[in-house]
Design an enzyme around this catalytic site. Sequence first.
Site, PDB file in Angstrom:
ATOM      1  N   CYS A  61       0.607  -1.059  -0.126  1.00 35.47           N
ATOM      2  CA  CYS A  61      -0.032   0.044   0.067  1.00 35.47           C
ATOM      3  C   CYS A  61       0.874   1.136  -0.082  1.00 35.47           C
ATOM      4  CB  CYS A  61      -1.015  -0.082   1.392  1.00 35.47           C
ATOM      5  SG  CYS A  61      -1.963   1.276   1.245  1.00 35.47           S
ATOM      6  N   CYS A  65       0.469   4.925   6.865  1.00 30.98           N
ATOM      7  CA  CYS A  65      -0.395   4.655   8.363  1.00 30.98           C
ATOM      8  C   CYS A  65       0.841   4.047   9.222  1.00 30.98           C
ATOM      9  CB  CYS A  65      -1.449   3.845   8.189  1.00 30.98           C
ATOM     10  SG  CYS A  65      -2.502   4.479   6.799  1.00 30.98           S
ATOM     11  N   CYS A  68       0.268   0.105  10.400  1.00 31.84           N
ATOM     12  CA  CYS A  68      -0.077  -1.017   9.368  1.00 31.84           C
ATOM     13  C   CYS A  68       0.968  -1.893   8.811  1.00 31.84           C
ATOM     14  CB  CYS A  68      -0.809  -0.092   8.202  1.00 31.84           C
ATOM     15  SG  CYS A  68      -1.938  -1.694   7.294  1.00 31.84           S
ATOM     16  N   CYS A 105     -16.968  -8.791   5.234  1.00 30.23           N
ATOM     17  CA  CYS A 105     -15.948  -7.599   5.029  1.00 30.23           C
ATOM     18  C   CYS A 105     -14.822  -8.078   4.248  1.00 30.23           C
ATOM     19  CB  CYS A 105     -15.675  -6.933   6.226  1.00 30.23           C
ATOM     20  SG  CYS A 105     -16.832  -6.872   7.664  1.00 30.23           S
ATOM     21  N   CYS A 136     -19.612  -5.754   3.089  1.00 32.04           N
ATOM     22  CA  CYS A 136     -18.966  -4.777   3.432  1.00 32.04           C
ATOM     23  C   CYS A 136     -17.624  -4.633   2.858  1.00 32.04           C
ATOM     24  CB  CYS A 136     -18.563  -5.002   4.986  1.00 32.04           C
ATOM     25  SG  CYS A 136     -17.672  -3.401   5.418  1.00 32.04           S
ATOM     26  N   CYS A 196     -19.336   2.394   8.071  1.00 31.07           N
ATOM     27  CA  CYS A 196     -18.625   1.806   9.387  1.00 31.07           C
ATOM     28  C   CYS A 196     -17.674   2.482   9.558  1.00 31.07           C
ATOM     29  CB  CYS A 196     -18.481   0.345   8.950  1.00 31.07           C
ATOM     30  SG  CYS A 196     -17.373  -0.327   9.829  1.00 31.07           S
ATOM     31  N   ARG A 268     -18.300  -2.291  17.755  1.00 36.13           N
ATOM     32  CA  ARG A 268     -17.370  -3.631  17.211  1.00 36.13           C
ATOM     33  C   ARG A 268     -16.295  -3.494  17.999  1.00 36.13           C
ATOM     34  NH1 ARG A 268     -16.936  -3.800  11.879  1.00 36.13           N
ATOM     35  NH2 ARG A 268     -19.109  -4.645  11.879  1.00 36.13           N
TER      36      ARG A 268
END
Length: 347
Positions: A61, A65, A68, A105, A136, A196, A268
């Site tokens: 990616c 972040c 991550c 998801c 999702c 979400c 969640r």
Amino acid sequence: MLHSDPNIDGHRQIWTAEAARALFDQPLMDLLFQAQTVHRQHFDPNRVQLSRLLSIKTGGCPEDCSYCSQSARHDSGLSASKLMEVQRVLAEARRARDAGATRYCMGAAWRSPKARDMPQIVAMIEGVKALGMETCMTLGMLDADQSAQLAEAGLDYYNHNIDTSEAHYSNVITTRTFAERIDTLEAVRQAGIKVCSGGILGLGEGRQDRVDMLVTLANLPSPPDSVPINMLIPVEGTPLENAAPVDPIEFVRMIATARIMMPQSHVRLSAGRTAMSDEMQAMCFFAGANSIFVGDTLLTKDNPEEESDMRLFAKLGLQPMVAHEHAPDEARRAALLADDPAIPILR
Ligand code: SAM
Ligand code: DTB
Ligand code: SF4
């Protein structure tokens, strides 16, 4: 009147940072009692929604972040893969459905989806829906057109976390802004897809950042339908690999405050459960968490084995929610209130 001082805007409570902070700071027993009381007004307290995650495109990616494993800018040892084939996704989804998951998801390690990927994404949504599950996706940033395409395919939910407070955001991520996150949430909402959105504890933030994150979520044009609260899974090779662990009671406070501020949302208990005791998870459910990820892998990191989750559910008397079960309707809510001796103040 419960202990909070939100401004009332029509029927909608607009949360101030002060009112939210006062909630969060209460003596724990008062906070938990209030959270459980609110929870029982809107949900069956013994039912928990089960979601299953699949990484449909892992690693590589371009975003930075700092928590991550999938950022190409960190050396977490993860090898990147291409977008998974539709048939493979559907085979995995069928297995998840047969094991009791009601929401599927699918997550991709993208900054945002490319036009060439959209037909495959659309086919995944249509295929998973045909299996009878809620769908999702979490694919990074979306504009209005992309949101409309996903809505047209029948996508139920889009996950896009704000992760932390606006003030702390640039300490964690520099390749996009907090405002861009909010823009995507708005595009998704305008397209008619349920939102979400939540965040992570353990990114070096303070209590005020935690409160501010909840204020942003609760004050969105409509609060998210699902609010994932993740506890950082420290990943070797990322800038947060040695971050200080989150105090479990602080985490429970976060869940309870989220429950009170967003009474109709599914809160969640997300990443980080392998590092939580049964007792801590039980406190989170008591505080109003009513959704978890099941299955032994999240996107790239471990989650509890399904058997150990089912043992925990049996110990606590919890039941999985059935597909498409949401906040109880008015009749159900009245029945819950009438039947339940634990909530006399609401009668
Ligand atoms: N790339 C997309 C995005 O960022 O929106 C979707 C996938 S991303 C992995 C989904 C969310 O997982 C992140 O927003 C973050 O809240 C959570 N997450 C990622 N790594 C985590 C970690 N190590 N510990 C806890 N939560 C994590
Ligand atoms: C969310 O808030 N948590 C999930 C989901 N949304 C996509 C992801 C957790 C990822 C945990 C780290 C990993 O497995 O790589
Ligand atoms: Fe990419 Fe999402 Fe990981 Fe950020 S959280 S590096 S956007 S996969």
